[in-house]
Scaffold this motif. Structure first.
Motif, short mmCIF file in Angstrom:
data_model
loop_
_atom_site.label_atom_id
_atom_site.label_comp_id
_atom_site.label_asym_id
_atom_site.label_seq_id
_atom_site.Cartn_x
_atom_site.Cartn_y
_atom_site.Cartn_z
N HIS A 7 26.33 -75.49 80.79
CA HIS A 7 25.93 -74.62 79.69
C HIS A 7 26.00 -75.42 78.40
CE1 HIS A 7 26.92 -70.61 81.90
NE2 HIS A 7 26.15 -71.43 82.60
N TYR A 8 24.90 -75.38 77.64
CA TYR A 8 24.76 -76.16 76.41
C TYR A 8 24.43 -75.28 75.23
CZ TYR A 8 23.96 -80.19 79.53
OH TYR A 8 24.07 -81.16 80.49
N ILE A 9 24.75 -75.80 74.03
CA ILE A 9 24.30 -75.19 72.78
C ILE A 9 23.82 -76.29 71.84
CG2 ILE A 9 25.82 -73.17 72.86
CD1 ILE A 9 27.51 -74.71 70.66
N ARG A 10 23.05 -75.86 70.86
CA ARG A 10 22.73 -76.72 69.71
C ARG A 10 23.05 -75.90 68.47
NH1 ARG A 10 17.84 -78.70 72.49
NH2 ARG A 10 18.29 -80.85 73.05
N ALA A 11 23.57 -76.58 67.46
CA ALA A 11 23.88 -75.93 66.19
C ALA A 11 23.18 -76.68 65.06
CB ALA A 11 25.39 -75.91 65.96
N ASN A 12 22.87 -75.97 64.00
CA ASN A 12 22.25 -76.61 62.84
C ASN A 12 23.33 -77.24 61.95
OD1 ASN A 12 23.35 -74.49 61.29
ND2 ASN A 12 21.41 -73.36 61.22
N GLU A 13 22.93 -77.78 60.81
CA GLU A 13 23.87 -78.47 59.92
C GLU A 13 24.95 -77.54 59.36
OE1 GLU A 13 21.65 -80.52 56.92
OE2 GLU A 13 20.72 -81.86 58.37
N GLN A 14 24.68 -76.23 59.32
CA GLN A 14 25.66 -75.27 58.84
C GLN A 14 26.60 -74.80 59.95
OE1 GLN A 14 22.18 -74.71 58.22
NE2 GLN A 14 22.46 -75.89 56.34
N GLY A 15 26.41 -75.33 61.16
CA GLY A 15 27.25 -74.95 62.29
C GLY A 15 26.78 -73.69 62.99
N GLU A 16 25.63 -73.16 62.60
CA GLU A 16 25.09 -71.95 63.23
C GLU A 16 24.45 -72.32 64.57
OE1 GLU A 16 23.73 -69.46 59.31
OE2 GLU A 16 22.47 -71.14 59.98
N ILE A 17 24.79 -71.58 65.61
CA ILE A 17 24.24 -71.85 66.93
C ILE A 17 22.80 -71.34 66.96
CG2 ILE A 17 24.42 -71.34 69.40
CD1 ILE A 17 27.47 -71.18 68.96
N THR A 18 21.88 -72.26 67.25
CA THR A 18 20.46 -71.94 67.22
C THR A 18 19.81 -71.97 68.60
OG1 THR A 18 19.93 -74.25 66.75
CG2 THR A 18 20.17 -72.77 64.85
#
Length: 78
Positions: A7-18
């Motif tokens: 299971h993976y996630i990506r987050a933006n520069e603000q740490g928000e999971i996108t």
């Protein structure tokens, strides 16, 4: 180990999971820059081991709902 999914996630520069996904239905998806949450037998993506399957990552207005603190996903406002 056969049957295991990642299971993976990506987050933006603000740490928000996108983004969030399981390698089960998406075995060929590019994981460069993604965070590996866990290896599990759960085919469906979950932010937490026993959490909701495929949780919505955005609210009704298209804003990210979760933050990544470097160790776990945190619902905004909690």
């Amino acid at each position: 180990m056969e049957g295991m999914c990642r299971h993976y996630i990506r987050a933006n520069e603000q740490g928000e999971i996108t983004e969030g996904w399981s390698s089960g239905p998406h075995p060929e998806r590019n994981t460069e820059g993604a965070v590996l949450l866990r290896e599990t037998y759960s085919y469906q993506f979950r932010l937490e081991e026993e959490g909701e399957e495929n949780p919505p990552l955005f609210d009704e207005e298209g804003r990210p709902v979760y933050l990544w603190d470097g160790e776990k996903a945190i619902r905004k406002g909690e």
